[in-house]
Design a protein around this motif. Structure first.
Motif, PDB file in Angstrom:
ATOM      1  N   GLY A   1      49.980  56.631  43.234  1.00  0.00           N
ATOM      2  CA  GLY A   1      49.771  56.057  44.554  1.00  0.00           C
ATOM      3  C   GLY A   1      48.305  55.988  44.934  1.00  0.00           C
ATOM      4  N   ILE A   2      47.567  57.072  44.693  1.00  0.00           N
ATOM      5  CA  ILE A   2      46.132  57.083  44.990  1.00  0.00           C
ATOM      6  C   ILE A   2      45.386  56.078  44.126  1.00  0.00           C
ATOM      7  CG2 ILE A   2      44.042  58.495  44.914  1.00  0.00           C
ATOM      8  CD1 ILE A   2      45.856  60.922  45.522  1.00  0.00           C
ATOM      9  N   ALA A   3      45.739  56.032  42.826  1.00  0.00           N
ATOM     10  CA  ALA A   3      45.052  55.134  41.910  1.00  0.00           C
ATOM     11  C   ALA A   3      45.310  53.671  42.255  1.00  0.00           C
ATOM     12  CB  ALA A   3      45.498  55.420  40.473  1.00  0.00           C
ATOM     13  N   VAL A   4      46.558  53.321  42.565  1.00  0.00           N
ATOM     14  CA  VAL A   4      46.874  51.939  42.928  1.00  0.00           C
ATOM     15  C   VAL A   4      46.172  51.564  44.229  1.00  0.00           C
ATOM     16  CG1 VAL A   4      48.732  50.377  43.639  1.00  0.00           C
ATOM     17  CG2 VAL A   4      49.066  51.891  41.687  1.00  0.00           C
ATOM     18  N   GLN A   5      46.151  52.503  45.192  1.00  0.00           N
ATOM     19  CA  GLN A   5      45.455  52.227  46.449  1.00  0.00           C
ATOM     20  C   GLN A   5      43.985  51.911  46.204  1.00  0.00           C
ATOM     21  OE1 GLN A   5      43.198  54.860  48.208  1.00  0.00           O
ATOM     22  NE2 GLN A   5      42.573  53.051  49.351  1.00  0.00           N
ATOM     23  N   GLN A   6      43.364  52.668  45.327  1.00  0.00           N
ATOM     24  CA  GLN A   6      41.942  52.473  45.088  1.00  0.00           C
ATOM     25  C   GLN A   6      41.666  51.331  44.106  1.00  0.00           C
ATOM     26  OE1 GLN A   6      40.964  56.508  43.965  1.00  0.00           O
ATOM     27  NE2 GLN A   6      40.370  57.037  46.059  1.00  0.00           N
ATOM     28  N   PHE A   7      42.486  51.232  43.045  1.00  0.00           N
ATOM     29  CA  PHE A   7      42.258  50.175  42.059  1.00  0.00           C
ATOM     30  C   PHE A   7      42.558  48.803  42.655  1.00  0.00           C
ATOM     31  CE2 PHE A   7      43.082  47.674  38.213  1.00  0.00           C
ATOM     32  CZ  PHE A   7      42.006  48.056  37.433  1.00  0.00           C
ATOM     33  N   GLY A   8      43.500  48.740  43.604  1.00  0.00           N
ATOM     34  CA  GLY A   8      43.825  47.471  44.239  1.00  0.00           C
ATOM     35  C   GLY A   8      42.939  47.115  45.416  1.00  0.00           C
ATOM     36  N   SER A   9      41.984  47.981  45.747  1.00  0.00           N
ATOM     37  CA  SER A   9      41.118  47.722  46.898  1.00  0.00           C
ATOM     38  C   SER A   9      40.326  46.419  46.784  1.00  0.00           C
ATOM     39  CB  SER A   9      40.163  48.901  47.103  1.00  0.00           C
ATOM     40  OG  SER A   9      40.883  50.040  47.522  1.00  0.00           O
ATOM     41  N   PRO A  10      39.798  46.037  45.585  1.00  0.00           N
ATOM     42  CA  PRO A  10      39.111  44.746  45.519  1.00  0.00           C
ATOM     43  C   PRO A  10      40.003  43.571  45.879  1.00  0.00           C
ATOM     44  CG  PRO A  10      38.544  46.092  43.625  1.00  0.00           C
ATOM     45  CD  PRO A  10      39.653  46.802  44.338  1.00  0.00           C
ATOM     46  N   ILE A  11      41.296  43.679  45.585  1.00  0.00           N
ATOM     47  CA  ILE A  11      42.220  42.603  45.967  1.00  0.00           C
ATOM     48  C   ILE A  11      42.311  42.521  47.484  1.00  0.00           C
ATOM     49  CG2 ILE A  11      44.602  41.784  45.809  1.00  0.00           C
ATOM     50  CD1 ILE A  11      44.807  43.177  43.118  1.00  0.00           C
ATOM     51  N   GLY A  12      42.464  43.685  48.126  1.00  0.00           N
ATOM     52  CA  GLY A  12      42.486  43.701  49.585  1.00  0.00           C
ATOM     53  C   GLY A  12      41.186  43.177  50.177  1.00  0.00           C
ATOM     54  N   SER A  13      40.057  43.523  49.560  1.00  0.00           N
ATOM     55  CA  SER A  13      38.764  43.053  50.048  1.00  0.00           C
ATOM     56  C   SER A  13      38.626  41.544  49.899  1.00  0.00           C
ATOM     57  CB  SER A  13      37.634  43.755  49.284  1.00  0.00           C
ATOM     58  OG  SER A  13      37.673  45.148  49.493  1.00  0.00           O
ATOM     59  N   ALA A  14      39.035  41.010  48.716  1.00  0.00           N
ATOM     60  CA  ALA A  14      38.933  39.567  48.484  1.00  0.00           C
ATOM     61  C   ALA A  14      39.833  38.787  49.436  1.00  0.00           C
ATOM     62  CB  ALA A  14      39.291  39.256  47.038  1.00  0.00           C
ATOM     63  N   LEU A  15      41.054  39.276  49.647  1.00  0.00           N
ATOM     64  CA  LEU A  15      41.971  38.607  50.561  1.00  0.00           C
ATOM     65  C   LEU A  15      41.449  38.664  51.997  1.00  0.00           C
ATOM     66  CD1 LEU A  15      45.418  39.853  49.170  1.00  0.00           C
ATOM     67  CD2 LEU A  15      44.435  37.560  48.969  1.00  0.00           C
ATOM     68  N   SER A  16      40.813  39.783  52.363  1.00  0.00           N
ATOM     69  CA  SER A  16      40.262  39.901  53.716  1.00  0.00           C
ATOM     70  C   SER A  16      39.088  38.952  53.910  1.00  0.00           C
ATOM     71  CB  SER A  16      39.817  41.342  53.978  1.00  0.00           C
ATOM     72  OG  SER A  16      40.918  42.223  53.936  1.00  0.00           O
ATOM     73  N   THR A  17      38.289  38.757  52.863  1.00  0.00           N
ATOM     74  CA  THR A  17      37.180  37.815  52.950  1.00  0.00           C
ATOM     75  C   THR A  17      37.689  36.395  53.179  1.00  0.00           C
ATOM     76  OG1 THR A  17      35.860  39.204  51.478  1.00  0.00           O
ATOM     77  CG2 THR A  17      35.154  36.928  51.749  1.00  0.00           C
ATOM     78  N   LYS A  18      38.818  36.052  52.574  1.00  0.00           N
ATOM     79  CA  LYS A  18      39.357  34.692  52.663  1.00  0.00           C
ATOM     80  C   LYS A  18      40.205  34.474  53.915  1.00  0.00           C
ATOM     81  CE  LYS A  18      41.922  31.218  50.011  1.00  0.00           C
ATOM     82  NZ  LYS A  18      40.851  30.216  50.156  1.00  0.00           N
TER      83      LYS A  18
END
Length: 428
Positions: free
Chosen positions: A59-76
């Motif tokens: 859970g911790i790893a997915v939360q952190q490893f997936g953070s760039p996806i959340g960041s990219a989606l937030s930028t768009k």
């Protein structure tokens, strides 16, 4: 979208702080208190501690490893729809976990689905918050992240009470209902457009810039080492105390005591980060070193009083390092690259989050106790502190360049730079 030439240092930013407060409680407050379920899962599935530890680690790893996806989606699309979607996923994962019949089901539901929801929630919210503040950024971060301490204080005994009355399946259903409130947190986020945004380029250009930024890369390595040992007490401290003969409820109460100290540490560190001249990296080095030393001392303590004192001290220092850790990122990369920078940091440090708890559980299975586990965890934090020393301005008497100064320099061709101390760089 609100448009500003520079961070407003307030205004709607305080509503973003409120949103970040509750979402940090519902993400890391749940993760920190999840050790309460650890003993139940070991008994229910008759598995070794190392295998059960993978639930929280994934859970911790997915939360952190997936953070760039959340960041990219937030930028768009902006942070609001992204965080609200993350809240739905986090609640869904916990709900599905209540029907699990094997550890694999828990890996997929809590680790993958809830972890993905947390990835879409945590990083975009903190990145959005950091864009609203400049001079008071550390304090805003500290106030927002106090949600972790308050929820840990409340959730540890609450989860134990739920386990006693509803068993682990019913408890997970109620945790799912709590997690659904992340949707409301996301609705409070309002994206902010700054003058620096047009100069930093798209996500690809920002990524290339960050990969050529030596101090940022060293900082990422340091946080990865810190992250490897940081969560060990929250996963295995209750089990360690039960090995020493403690009853489950008093052992869970120790986590609540640490959570109170964590709360005080976050606010105090956030205030100090803004009040003391110079880079906040120096405070981060101090808190990281003290946290590592305290982890090494945990196996030495046997008396109840000594364990409580260590829990209070650990809670304060581990809480104190968190707001300054996030405040260092915009000092290194600038406010315009905050979404991408914070997402990349979270992705790389996920390696530590993935390996830390299973390594601790494995060492416990091999040695028969948690002595080596806590010593190794402390060693990882001390190693991270050693890497932080190599950052520029870490021990300089001159303050590090602030993100606000970068905003004004980039803004210079189009706007007049304020000259008074109250308005411009002099006050920074």
């Amino acid at each position: 979208m609100a448009r500003r030439t520079e961070p407003p240092d307030g205004g709607w930013g305080w509503m973003v702080v409120l949103s970040a407060f509750f979402q940090s409680a519902l993400v890391f407050g749940v993760l920190r208190s999840f050790g309460i379920f650890f003993v139940k899962f070991v008994a229910a599935f008759e598995e070794q501690a190392a295998r059960v530890s993978w639930i929280a680690s994934i859970g911790i790893a997915v939360q952190q490893f997936g953070s760039p996806i959340g960041s990219a989606l937030s930028t768009k699309f902006g942070p609001r729809p992204v965080v609200m979607t993350g809240g739905i996923l986090a609640a869904l994962g916990m709900l599905l976990a209540s029907f699990a019949t094997s550890l694999t089901h828990l890996y997929l539901s809590i680790g993958l689905i809830s972890g993905s929801g947390w990835a879409l929630t945590f990083t975009p919210t903190l990145a959005c918050l950091s864009r609203y503040f400049s001079r008071r950024r550390s304090l805003a971060m500290g106030l927002a992240l106090t949600g972790v301490g308050l929820s840990s204080f409340a959730f540890a005994p609450l989860f134990q009470w739920l386990l006693n009355h509803y068993a682990w399946r019913g408890a997970l259903m109620l945790v799912s209902a709590l997690s659904f409130h992340l949707v409301a947190c996301g609705s409070l986020l309002r994206p902010l457009s700054l003058a620096e945004d047009s100069a930093v380029g798209g996500p690809g250009a920002q990524l290339i810039s960050l990969l050529h930024n030596g101090p940022f890369l060293r900082y990422t390595i340091a946080l990865t080492l810190i992250n490897t040992g940081y969560f060990i007490p929250y996963v295995h401290l209750v089990a360690h105390l039960q090995d020493l003969g403690w009853d489950p409820l008093p052992a869970a109460f120790i986590l609540s005591v640490a959570a109170i100290a964590d709360l005080v540490g976050r606010v105090a560190s956030g205030w100090l980060g803004d009040a003391i001249p110079g880079p906040v990296a120096r405070l981060l080095i101090l808190w990281t070193t003290l946290t590592g030393v305290l982890l090494v001392l945990f196996p030495v303590a046997q008396a109840s009083t000594a364990l409580v004192v260590l829990a209070v001290a650990y809670g304060f220092t581990s809480g104190a390092l968190t707001p300054v850790a996030f405040s260092v990122v915009p000092e290194l990369v600038g406010t315009g690259r905050m979404y991408c920078g914070l997402g990349l940091v979270q992705m790389v440090e996920s390696i530590g989050g993935l390996l830390g708890a299973p390594l601790s559980g494995y060492l416990r299975d091999v040695t028969g106790n948690y002595t080596v586990s806590f010593v190794v965890a402390g060693a990882f934090l001390l190693a991270g502190s050693g890497v932080l020393i190599t950052l520029p301005y870490s021990f300089s008497c001159c303050p590090a360049p602030t993100s606000r100064s970068q905003d004004l320099v980039i803004e210079a061709p189009h706007t007049k730079v304020p000259l008074s101390k109250e308005e411009g760089l002099g006050k920074d």
